[in-house]
Design an enzyme around this catalytic site. Structure first.
Site, PDB file in Angstrom:
ATOM      1  NE  ARG A  64      -1.835  -2.121  -0.436  1.00 30.53           N
ATOM      2  CZ  ARG A  64      -0.794  -1.924   0.568  1.00 30.53           C
ATOM      3  NH1 ARG A  64       0.321  -1.399   0.113  1.00 30.53           N
ATOM      4  NH2 ARG A  64      -1.230  -1.975   1.750  1.00 30.53           N
ATOM      5  CD  GLU A 101       6.559  -0.345   7.351  1.00 28.63           C
ATOM      6  OE1 GLU A 101       5.913  -0.578   6.376  1.00 28.63           O
ATOM      7  OE2 GLU A 101       7.286   0.689   7.591  1.00 28.63           O
TER       8      GLU A 101
HETATM    9  O1  PRP Z   1       5.993  -7.275   4.860  1.00 26.54           O
HETATM   10  P1  PRP Z   1       4.913  -6.706   6.015  1.00 26.54           P
HETATM   11  O2  PRP Z   1       5.494  -6.145   7.105  1.00 26.54           O
HETATM   12  O3  PRP Z   1       4.080  -7.874   6.452  1.00 26.54           O
HETATM   13  O4  PRP Z   1       3.845  -5.830   4.937  1.00 26.54           O
HETATM   14  C1  PRP Z   1       3.602  -6.202   3.692  1.00 26.54           C
HETATM   15  C2  PRP Z   1       2.013  -6.100   3.521  1.00 26.54           C
HETATM   16  O5  PRP Z   1       1.399  -5.056   4.084  1.00 26.54           O
HETATM   17  C3  PRP Z   1       0.470  -4.465   2.874  1.00 26.54           C
HETATM   18  O6  PRP Z   1      -0.736  -5.020   3.008  1.00 26.54           O
HETATM   19  P2  PRP Z   1      -1.795  -4.630   4.062  1.00 26.54           P
HETATM   20  O7  PRP Z   1      -1.613  -5.529   5.557  1.00 26.54           O
HETATM   21  O8  PRP Z   1      -1.607  -3.167   4.387  1.00 26.54           O
HETATM   22  O9  PRP Z   1      -3.098  -4.817   3.638  1.00 26.54           O
HETATM   23  P3  PRP Z   1      -3.979  -4.275   2.544  1.00 26.54           P
HETATM   24  O10 PRP Z   1      -3.168  -4.610   1.161  1.00 26.54           O
HETATM   25  O11 PRP Z   1      -5.302  -4.762   2.568  1.00 26.54           O
HETATM   26  O12 PRP Z   1      -3.989  -2.693   2.412  1.00 26.54           O
HETATM   27  C4  PRP Z   1       1.073  -5.207   1.688  1.00 26.54           C
HETATM   28  O13 PRP Z   1       0.387  -5.131   0.537  1.00 26.54           O
HETATM   29  C5  PRP Z   1       1.613  -6.542   2.235  1.00 26.54           C
HETATM   30  O14 PRP Z   1       0.609  -7.255   2.041  1.00 26.54           O
HETATM   31  N1  ADE Z   2       5.313   1.210   4.076  1.00 23.69           N
HETATM   32  C1  ADE Z   2       4.516   0.373   3.556  1.00 23.69           C
HETATM   33  N2  ADE Z   2       3.898   1.084   2.440  1.00 23.69           N
HETATM   34  C2  ADE Z   2       2.712   0.378   1.828  1.00 23.69           C
HETATM   35  N3  ADE Z   2       2.271  -0.769   2.508  1.00 23.69           N
HETATM   36  C3  ADE Z   2       2.969  -1.145   3.535  1.00 23.69           C
HETATM   37  N4  ADE Z   2       2.703  -2.445   4.065  1.00 23.69           N
HETATM   38  C4  ADE Z   2       3.508  -2.518   5.084  1.00 23.69           C
HETATM   39  N5  ADE Z   2       4.421  -1.710   5.122  1.00 23.69           N
HETATM   40  C5  ADE Z   2       4.116  -0.595   4.136  1.00 23.69           C
END
Ligand code: PRP
Ligand code: ADE
Length: 289
Positions: A64, A101
């Site tokens: 994202r 998370e």
């Molecule tokens: O602060 P954190 O606990 O590390 O989480 C935040 C991350 O989690 C989500 O990405 P995700 O890893 O789900 O990947 P994606 O964007 O490919 O779905 C979000 O876009 C951040 O990059």
């Molecule tokens: N709660 C949440 N929603 C969307 N993206 C995430 N990445 C980590 N935690 C998330």
């Protein structure tokens, strides 16, 4: 009146309970991205503090962060550098493992993505635990980047990500949705917005929500306006039930009573497209207490 930035962004973010794992309130920005006005306001907000400053590169975190970071790089006339999940980049990379998370992962970037001393802004949609962003900071520093700031549209403050990044000496810009989401998740166990209505049994409102069905209570947020007697809300507030006119999340049906009366009002809820909005028309049926 023009809605505030917080209201615009918050209304455009969809919350999905128990995705991708039970207990996670997933903040889905695809609804924000598809809303031209909300998308523009989110990008403007990310760009604004750095307009006119020297910024060499925007580093966006997959996936994202690519969408938001690309738009920010364009606006700031900066280059864009992707930080990717492992195994996707063709040239020499630097790599790091990190936890988030809901799991563990590895990310990497091209060794020559940033030249030593270049001024870089890190962009992602959301900071939760900060594990992802902290790992990105380490990667960028490993190749000599000078990180000016890390910017996010959403901060989940209870997970401590901001503090983690600030502990690494990186200023964090993520305030606009922070307060709103904190309150949002505080008043409804599934992250839905209070719409001033409650089932007769006082155990939540929307039948489609598994947590409300399981009996989790709705708690009124501190910032909601108090019930207005002139709108027919006040006296019978704890017992009124409502049917949203343009709201796809209708409340559970209630028996009709001769003494009930209907009042049309505007409250936070879902609009005709199913998106959260700060004010939608709802019909409130006021029952005697
Ligand atoms: O602060 P954190 O606990 O590390 O989480 C935040 C991350 O989690 C989500 O990405 P995700 O890893 O789900 O990947 P994606 O964007 O490919 O779905 C979000 O876009 C951040 O990059
Ligand atoms: N709660 C949440 N929603 C969307 N993206 C995430 N990445 C980590 N935690 C998330």
């Amino acid at each position: 009146m023009k809605p505030s930035l917080e209201d615009t962004l918050l209304a455009a973010i969809r919350t999905i309970p128990d995705y991708p794992k039970p207990g996670i309130l997933f903040r889905d920005i695809t609804t924000l991205l598809s809303d031209a006005r909300a998308f523009r306001r989110a990008i403007d907000e990310l760009v604004h503090p750095y307009a006119g400053q020297k910024v060499d590169k925007i580093a966006g975190i997959e996936a994202r962060g690519f969408i938001l970071g690309g738009a920010v790089a364009h606006q700031l006339s900066a280059g864009f550098v992707p930080i990717r999940k492992k195994g996707k980049l063709p040239y020499e990379t630097v790599r790091i493992a990190y936890s988030l998370e809901y799991g563990l992962d590895e990310m990497e970037m091209h060794r020559d993505g940033v030249s030593p001393g270049e001024k870089v802004i890190l962009i992602d949609d959301l900071i939760a635990t900060g594990g992802t962003a902290a790992a990105a900071v380490q990667l960028l520093r490993q190749i000599g980047a000078d990180i000016i700031a890390a910017c996010f549209v959403i901060d989940l403050p209870d997970l401590g990500g901001r503090e983690k990044l600030e502990g690494l000496g990186v200023p964090v810009n993520a305030d606009r949705v922070r307060r709103a989401l904190r309150e949002c998740s505080a008043f409804s166990p599934c992250g839905r917005r209070w719409i001033g209505a409650q089932r007769r049994d006082g155990r939540g409102c929307w039948t489609e929500c598994c947590r409300c069905q399981a009996g989790a209570p709705l708690i009124r947020p501190s910032f909601a306006r108090p019930p207005s007697p002139t709108r027919g809300e006040g006296r019978s507030y704890p017992t009124f039930t409502s049917t949203a006119l343009s709201n796809s999340m209708t409340l559970s049906p209630v028996e009709s009573k001769a003494s009930e009366r209907s009042v049309s009002t505007r409250q936070p809820g879902r609009d005709a497209m199913g998106r959260w909005a700060s004010a939608v028309r709802v019909k409130v049926t006021v029952s005697p207490a």
